[in-house]
Motif scaffolding. Structure first.
Motif, PDB file in Angstrom:
ATOM      1  N   UNK A 284       0.826  -1.211   0.000  1.00 41.72           N
ATOM      2  CA  UNK A 284       0.000   0.000   0.000  1.00 41.72           C
ATOM      3  C   UNK A 284       0.859   1.259   0.000  1.00 41.72           C
ATOM      4  N   UNK A 285       2.077   1.181   0.490  1.00 38.99           N
ATOM      5  CA  UNK A 285       2.975   2.342   0.479  1.00 38.99           C
ATOM      6  C   UNK A 285       3.595   2.557  -0.902  1.00 38.99           C
ATOM      7  N   UNK A 286       3.868   1.473  -1.597  1.00 36.41           N
ATOM      8  CA  UNK A 286       4.532   1.594  -2.896  1.00 36.41           C
ATOM      9  C   UNK A 286       3.552   1.624  -4.062  1.00 36.41           C
ATOM     10  N   UNK A 287       2.509   0.808  -4.033  1.00 34.19           N
ATOM     11  CA  UNK A 287       1.511   0.694  -5.100  1.00 34.19           C
ATOM     12  C   UNK A 287       2.194   0.763  -6.476  1.00 34.19           C
TER      13      UNK A 287
ATOM     14  N   UNK B 277       4.104   5.636  -3.577  1.00 34.52           N
ATOM     15  CA  UNK B 277       3.006   6.216  -4.349  1.00 34.52           C
ATOM     16  C   UNK B 277       2.914   7.731  -4.125  1.00 34.52           C
ATOM     17  N   UNK B 278       3.112   8.187  -2.896  1.00 37.36           N
ATOM     18  CA  UNK B 278       3.041   9.629  -2.619  1.00 37.36           C
ATOM     19  C   UNK B 278       4.273  10.351  -3.154  1.00 37.36           C
ATOM     20  N   UNK B 279       5.426   9.700  -3.092  1.00 35.77           N
ATOM     21  CA  UNK B 279       6.650  10.290  -3.645  1.00 35.77           C
ATOM     22  C   UNK B 279       6.533  10.529  -5.139  1.00 35.77           C
ATOM     23  N   UNK B 280       5.920   9.594  -5.855  1.00 38.34           N
ATOM     24  CA  UNK B 280       5.721   9.772  -7.302  1.00 38.34           C
ATOM     25  C   UNK B 280       4.751  10.910  -7.584  1.00 38.34           C
TER      26      UNK B 280
ATOM     27  N   UNK C 115       6.096  24.167  -6.038  1.00 33.17           N
ATOM     28  CA  UNK C 115       7.047  24.082  -4.928  1.00 33.17           C
ATOM     29  C   UNK C 115       6.469  23.075  -3.947  1.00 33.17           C
ATOM     30  N   UNK C 116       7.073  21.910  -3.883  1.00 32.83           N
ATOM     31  CA  UNK C 116       6.492  20.800  -3.139  1.00 32.83           C
ATOM     32  C   UNK C 116       7.260  20.489  -1.868  1.00 32.83           C
ATOM     33  N   UNK C 117       6.574  19.756  -0.995  1.00 37.39           N
ATOM     34  CA  UNK C 117       7.176  19.254   0.227  1.00 37.39           C
ATOM     35  C   UNK C 117       6.501  17.942   0.586  1.00 37.39           C
ATOM     36  N   UNK C 118       7.304  16.963   0.963  1.00 39.40           N
ATOM     37  CA  UNK C 118       6.795  15.675   1.453  1.00 39.40           C
ATOM     38  C   UNK C 118       7.271  15.539   2.895  1.00 39.40           C
TER      39      UNK C 118
ATOM     40  N   UNK D 194       2.494  17.153   0.815  1.00 39.69           N
ATOM     41  CA  UNK D 194       1.981  15.812   1.068  1.00 39.69           C
ATOM     42  C   UNK D 194       2.465  15.424   2.462  1.00 39.69           C
ATOM     43  N   UNK D 195       1.550  14.953   3.291  1.00 32.43           N
ATOM     44  CA  UNK D 195       1.886  14.583   4.667  1.00 32.43           C
ATOM     45  C   UNK D 195       1.587  13.108   4.893  1.00 32.43           C
TER      46      UNK D 195
END
Length: 188
Positions: free
Chosen positions: A16-19, A30-33, A44-47, A164-165
């Motif tokens: 579920x984290x990678x999908x 998945x969120x990193x992509x 201008x992004x931030x994770x 993204x948090x």
């Protein structure tokens, strides 16, 4: 054929984290992509993870800013009461000089130290001047939401326009009394 094994809890969580069942962008979450796509579109992004390591936020190398790992309990300012006003300048001076004898490792360390000191300063300042505008429950999940709401509110000070948090709500491995336990989880 998929390369996943979904019959163990840790494998289910990882998937579920990678999908990325076909491993099109192996090693990314998945969120990193998603953050990488926004960065490529000029945002201008931030994770940010507010609860430990978050594989889901890992993107492709050198596309977006590195993932920030913060505690939802707050940010501790670096050396808030220095014994001398010369400490921070001394740290910077020690890590500033590039010479013919400098190593790649030393340069990398110095660069990362500078970035960490800068990010700590930005985060400390942004969060010290920001408070939540809503009430949150006094639970670990409520505290995470409250902290994230303050980060969202301080997005201009932090220099982002898309964030993204990553948060966690634990305790879904239920083997008995599922209906009552699940209802309690949803209330949290």
């Amino acid at each position: 054929k998929m390369k996943t094994r979904l019959f163990a809890h840790d494998k289910q969580q990882a998937e579920t984290k990678f999908v990325d069942p076909h491993q099109d962008v192996a090693g990314t979450g998945v969120l990193g992509r998603m953050v990488d796509a926004l960065t490529r579109d000029g945002y201008k992004t931030s994770a940010t993870s507010v609860i430990g390591v978050a594989e889901a936020l890992v993107g492709e190398p050198l596309v977006s800013s590195p993932v920030m790992h913060l505690s939802y309990k707050g940010v501790t300012q670096f050396d808030p009461r220095p014994s001398s006003d010369k400490i921070l300048p001394a740290i910077k001076a020690l890590n500033n000089g590039t010479t013919i004898y400098s190593s790649m490792f030393g340069e990398t360390y110095s660069s990362m130290l500078y970035d960490a000191l800068y990010q700590n300063s930005v985060m400390s300042e942004a969060l010290s001047s920001t408070s939540a505008t809503a009430e949150f429950p006094d639970t670990p999940t409520g505290q995470q939401f409250e902290f994230v709401s303050r980060l969202i509110k301080a997005h201009r000070q932090r220099g982002t326009d898309r964030d993204v948090f990553y948060m966690k709500l634990r305790g879904f491995d239920m083997h008995g009394n599922v209906q009552d336990d699940l209802a309690a989880k949803f209330k949290e």
